[in-house]
Write an enzyme that holds these catalytic residues in place. Structure first.
Site, PDB file in Angstrom:
ATOM      1  N   CYS A   1     -14.069  29.971   1.984  1.00  0.00           N
ATOM      2  CA  CYS A   1     -14.936  30.905   2.412  1.00  0.00           C
ATOM      3  C   CYS A   1     -15.637  31.515   1.150  1.00  0.00           C
ATOM      4  O   CYS A   1     -16.951  31.674   1.278  1.00  0.00           O
ATOM      5  CB  CYS A   1     -14.316  32.018   3.237  1.00  0.00           C
ATOM      6  SG  CYS A   1     -12.917  32.852   2.259  1.00  0.00           S
TER       7      CYS A   1
ATOM      8  N   SER B   1      -2.869  30.895  16.256  1.00  0.00           N
ATOM      9  CA  SER B   1      -2.642  32.245  16.457  1.00  0.00           C
ATOM     10  C   SER B   1      -3.167  33.379  15.091  1.00  0.00           C
ATOM     11  O   SER B   1      -3.113  34.095  15.130  1.00  0.00           O
ATOM     12  CB  SER B   1      -0.978  32.533  16.410  1.00  0.00           C
ATOM     13  OG  SER B   1      -0.584  32.054  15.330  1.00  0.00           O
ATOM     14  N   GLY B   2      -3.483  32.489  14.170  1.00  0.00           N
ATOM     15  CA  GLY B   2      -4.272  33.239  13.280  1.00  0.00           C
ATOM     16  C   GLY B   2      -5.575  33.724  13.149  1.00  0.00           C
ATOM     17  O   GLY B   2      -6.085  33.390  14.397  1.00  0.00           O
ATOM     18  N   TYR B   3      -6.234  34.225  12.043  1.00  0.00           N
ATOM     19  CA  TYR B   3      -7.607  34.528  12.494  1.00  0.00           C
ATOM     20  C   TYR B   3      -8.876  33.564  12.660  1.00  0.00           C
ATOM     21  O   TYR B   3      -9.582  33.602  13.264  1.00  0.00           O
ATOM     22  CB  TYR B   3      -8.165  35.542  11.121  1.00  0.00           C
ATOM     23  CG  TYR B   3      -7.369  36.981  11.124  1.00  0.00           C
ATOM     24  CD1 TYR B   3      -6.805  37.684  12.446  1.00  0.00           C
ATOM     25  CD2 TYR B   3      -7.105  37.734  10.169  1.00  0.00           C
ATOM     26  CE1 TYR B   3      -6.354  38.790  12.269  1.00  0.00           C
ATOM     27  CE2 TYR B   3      -6.727  38.991  10.198  1.00  0.00           C
ATOM     28  CZ  TYR B   3      -6.134  39.707  11.410  1.00  0.00           C
ATOM     29  OH  TYR B   3      -5.615  40.703  11.458  1.00  0.00           O
ATOM     30  N   VAL B   4      -8.389  32.509  11.826  1.00  0.00           N
ATOM     31  CA  VAL B   4      -9.308  31.203  11.816  1.00  0.00           C
ATOM     32  C   VAL B   4      -9.058  30.416  13.210  1.00  0.00           C
ATOM     33  O   VAL B   4      -9.887  30.119  13.813  1.00  0.00           O
ATOM     34  CB  VAL B   4      -9.187  30.415  10.345  1.00  0.00           C
ATOM     35  CG1 VAL B   4      -9.735  29.170  10.813  1.00  0.00           C
ATOM     36  CG2 VAL B   4      -9.682  31.239   9.263  1.00  0.00           C
TER      37      VAL B   4
ATOM     38  N   ASN C   1     -16.768  35.671   6.714  1.00  0.00           N
ATOM     39  CA  ASN C   1     -15.722  34.719   6.275  1.00  0.00           C
ATOM     40  C   ASN C   1     -15.044  33.582   7.316  1.00  0.00           C
ATOM     41  O   ASN C   1     -14.534  32.643   6.725  1.00  0.00           O
ATOM     42  CB  ASN C   1     -14.740  35.451   5.473  1.00  0.00           C
ATOM     43  CG  ASN C   1     -14.296  36.502   6.050  1.00  0.00           C
ATOM     44  OD1 ASN C   1     -14.870  37.376   6.554  1.00  0.00           O
ATOM     45  ND2 ASN C   1     -12.803  36.565   6.514  1.00  0.00           N
TER      46      ASN C   1
HETATM   47  N1  NAP Z   1      -9.229  33.969   6.718  1.00  0.00           N
HETATM   48  C1  NAP Z   1     -10.205  33.456   6.145  1.00  0.00           C
HETATM   49  O1  NAP Z   1     -11.209  34.100   5.926  1.00  0.00           O
HETATM   50  C2  NAP Z   1     -10.151  31.888   5.815  1.00  0.00           C
HETATM   51  C3  NAP Z   1     -11.518  31.453   5.500  1.00  0.00           C
HETATM   52  C4  NAP Z   1     -11.590  30.049   5.247  1.00  0.00           C
HETATM   53  C5  NAP Z   1     -10.434  29.170   5.149  1.00  0.00           C
HETATM   54  N2  NAP Z   1      -9.178  29.976   5.652  1.00  0.00           N
HETATM   55  C6  NAP Z   1      -7.914  29.179   5.835  1.00  0.00           C
HETATM   56  O2  NAP Z   1      -7.680  28.721   7.017  1.00  0.00           O
HETATM   57  C7  NAP Z   1      -6.382  28.611   7.030  1.00  0.00           C
HETATM   58  C8  NAP Z   1      -5.917  29.941   8.108  1.00  0.00           C
HETATM   59  O3  NAP Z   1      -6.317  30.856   7.741  1.00  0.00           O
HETATM   60  P1  NAP Z   1      -6.137  32.208   8.564  1.00  0.00           P
HETATM   61  O4  NAP Z   1      -6.508  33.354   7.558  1.00  0.00           O
HETATM   62  O5  NAP Z   1      -6.455  32.043   9.868  1.00  0.00           O
HETATM   63  O6  NAP Z   1      -4.315  32.449   8.188  1.00  0.00           O
HETATM   64  P2  NAP Z   1      -3.380  33.058   9.210  1.00  0.00           P
HETATM   65  O7  NAP Z   1      -4.041  34.215   9.950  1.00  0.00           O
HETATM   66  O8  NAP Z   1      -2.197  33.698   8.223  1.00  0.00           O
HETATM   67  O9  NAP Z   1      -3.143  32.050  10.303  1.00  0.00           O
HETATM   68  C9  NAP Z   1      -2.321  30.926   9.860  1.00  0.00           C
HETATM   69  C10 NAP Z   1      -1.564  30.664  11.116  1.00  0.00           C
HETATM   70  O10 NAP Z   1      -0.785  29.271  10.878  1.00  0.00           O
HETATM   71  C11 NAP Z   1       0.403  29.615  11.278  1.00  0.00           C
HETATM   72  N3  NAP Z   1       1.415  29.173  10.412  1.00  0.00           N
HETATM   73  C12 NAP Z   1       1.802  30.188   9.027  1.00  0.00           C
HETATM   74  N4  NAP Z   1       2.799  29.326   8.358  1.00  0.00           N
HETATM   75  C13 NAP Z   1       2.771  28.151   8.991  1.00  0.00           C
HETATM   76  C14 NAP Z   1       3.699  27.169   8.458  1.00  0.00           C
HETATM   77  N5  NAP Z   1       4.420  27.352   7.429  1.00  0.00           N
HETATM   78  N6  NAP Z   1       3.995  26.012   9.374  1.00  0.00           N
HETATM   79  C15 NAP Z   1       3.165  26.056  10.593  1.00  0.00           C
HETATM   80  N7  NAP Z   1       2.398  27.224  10.819  1.00  0.00           N
HETATM   81  C16 NAP Z   1       2.340  27.972   9.954  1.00  0.00           C
HETATM   82  C17 NAP Z   1       0.824  30.892  11.770  1.00  0.00           C
HETATM   83  O11 NAP Z   1       1.126  30.688  13.118  1.00  0.00           O
HETATM   84  P3  NAP Z   1       2.420  30.891  13.808  1.00  0.00           P
HETATM   85  O12 NAP Z   1       3.477  31.712  13.038  1.00  0.00           O
HETATM   86  O13 NAP Z   1       2.337  31.497  15.162  1.00  0.00           O
HETATM   87  O14 NAP Z   1       3.045  29.307  14.139  1.00  0.00           O
HETATM   88  C18 NAP Z   1      -0.732  31.444  11.569  1.00  0.00           C
HETATM   89  O15 NAP Z   1      -0.871  32.525  12.399  1.00  0.00           O
HETATM   90  C19 NAP Z   1      -5.564  28.862   5.645  1.00  0.00           C
HETATM   91  O16 NAP Z   1      -5.327  27.559   5.139  1.00  0.00           O
HETATM   92  C20 NAP Z   1      -6.630  29.753   4.954  1.00  0.00           C
HETATM   93  O17 NAP Z   1      -6.475  29.572   3.582  1.00  0.00           O
HETATM   94  C21 NAP Z   1      -9.252  31.283   5.859  1.00  0.00           C
END
Ligand code: NAP
Length: 345
Positions: free
Chosen positions: A144, A4-7, A312
């Site tokens: 990223c 459900s997150g952005y990635v 990113n």
């Molecule tokens: N955003 C970027 O540009 C980027 C780039 C490279 C790498 N990353 C890495 O990729 C990963 C995801 O990033 P994102 O930006 O997509 O983050 P995000 O938008 O916050 O999404 C993470 C998802 O994981 C779930 N979550 C959160 N806390 C949790 C927990 N304690 N246990 C189980 N599920 C949990 C949540 O879904 P539910 O609450 O619906 O379960 C949330 O939608 C992170 O580790 C981030 O550091 C991000």
């Protein structure tokens, strides 16, 4: 996992059109039972799949490979179950990127609970580790800002032409880098229009940039990094200042960068005399897996400025993760990733 997150959303967008992949599970705690398009509206009409709770036994039966897009600290708790059952895992968090277990305490503030697993993960940057990725079933995708900065700097470090202890990395990033959960810092009224230095020193990605550049150069590097939140939704521009050991000319740099990247399918060298976009600009790579890399020489102070631009969420996350999957599975690594993006956007 973390669909459900952005990635997670970007992974789904890419994987649902990948000719060799079937998406069987997409996990979310908050949206279990809900259609994917209620959270990712761009997927409306593309799939009838619904989010599900993370049910490890069920997932082992239904999947060959797991992408984890969970936050760091959560991924490290969820992933060992799948590793122990011999599944392929591609993690997008920081939990398996750093090779030295002690670095997790220093940079992320927690003691790594599975230090013995770290060495089994390959750092998932194809340009540096393609052969290891081919032979691995566990990959830790780069951060990223790290991926953009490493790709800009690697030819200079490999060429042994710069002062390795005087590298300055200045990164600008859009709001999606902070993930889907709102905070005062990402609230529109506070975020719109900013050029905000948000981590002027001590950014966590410094650790992996140094780790990876150290693995290719003859001597240790030191990286001074600052990051800024700027007024974009997607995109990173990394501007890397380096100081050369001897005067260098532009043809020397072309030679170095071509030597490193000529055969790379997702790196474009951008240093043009004509047109609006003479050097890398995130606007041009949005929605693509390209990393545009360019450079300029400042004879006044023997400085080489290396630039790189990525999306990113694609090259900085989901795109590289799928590229790693393709390499791991012996599929043409460009599969599912060849879109040139939109212009103008
Ligand atoms: N955003 C970027 O540009 C980027 C780039 C490279 C790498 N990353 C890495 O990729 C990963 C995801 O990033 P994102 O930006 O997509 O983050 P995000 O938008 O916050 O999404 C993470 C998802 O994981 C779930 N979550 C959160 N806390 C949790 C927990 N304690 N246990 C189980 N599920 C949990 C949540 O879904 P539910 O609450 O619906 O379960 C949330 O939608 C992170 O580790 C981030 O550091 C991000």
């Amino acid at each position: 996992m973390g669909a459900s997150g952005y990635v997670g959303g970007e992974l789904l967008r890419i994987l649902l059109f990948h000719p060799k992949v079937g998406v069987t599970c997409a996990t979310s705690r908050r949206y279990a039972g809900d259609y994917l398009h209620h959270v990712h509206p761009n997927l409306r009409g593309i799939t009838d799949l619904k989010f599900m709770e993370q049910k490890p036994e069920d997932m082992v039966d239904r999947c060959d490979l797991v992408f984890s897009a969970l936050p760091h600290g959560s991924a490290v708790k969820a992933i060992p179950y799948y590793v122990e059952r011999g599944m392929k895992v591609i993690d997008l968090s920081a939990d398996f990127r750093l090779k030295n277990p002690e670095d997790y305490q220093k940079w992320y503030g927690y003691e790594h609970p599975h230090p013995n697993l770290i060495e089994r993960f390959v750092y998932g940057l194809p340009e540096l580790h393609r052969e290891e990725i081919k032979n691995s079933s566990l990959v830790a995708c780069p951060g990223c800002m790290a991926i953009a900065s490493i790709l800009a700097l690697a030819p200079l470090v490999k060429g042994n032409i710069i002062e390795k202890e005087r590298i300055v990395v200045d990164v600008k990033i859009g709001s999606s880098g902070a993930g889907v959960t709102p905070s005062p810092a990402t609230h529109h009224a506070n975020r719109f229009g900013v050029v905000r230095p948000y981590k002027p020193v001590g950014h966590r990605h410094t650790a992996e940039i140094e780790q990876e550049l150290n693995s290719i150069g003859e001597s240790k590097v030191k990286v001074a990094m600052s990051s800024h939140a700027v007024n974009m939704v997607r995109g990173i521009l990394s501007t890397c200042h380096t100081f050369t050991l001897r005067p260098l000319a532009i043809p020397d740099l072309w030679k170095l960068y071509r030597g490193s990247y000529q055969k790379e399918p997702f790196i474009r060298l951008v240093r043009d005399r004509k047109g609006l976009y003479k050097l890398p600009d995130p606007k041009i790579v949005i929605g693509t897996n390209y990393c545009d890399v360019g450079f300029e020489v400042d004879e006044h102070v023997n400085r080489v400025v290396a630039f790189s631009a990525i999306d990113n969420l694609v090259r900085g996350a989901a795109g590289t993760a799928v590229q790693n999957m393709n390499i791991m599975l012996g599929i043409d690594e460009k599969t599912g990733l060849e879109s040139p993006g939109l212009y103008p956007v």
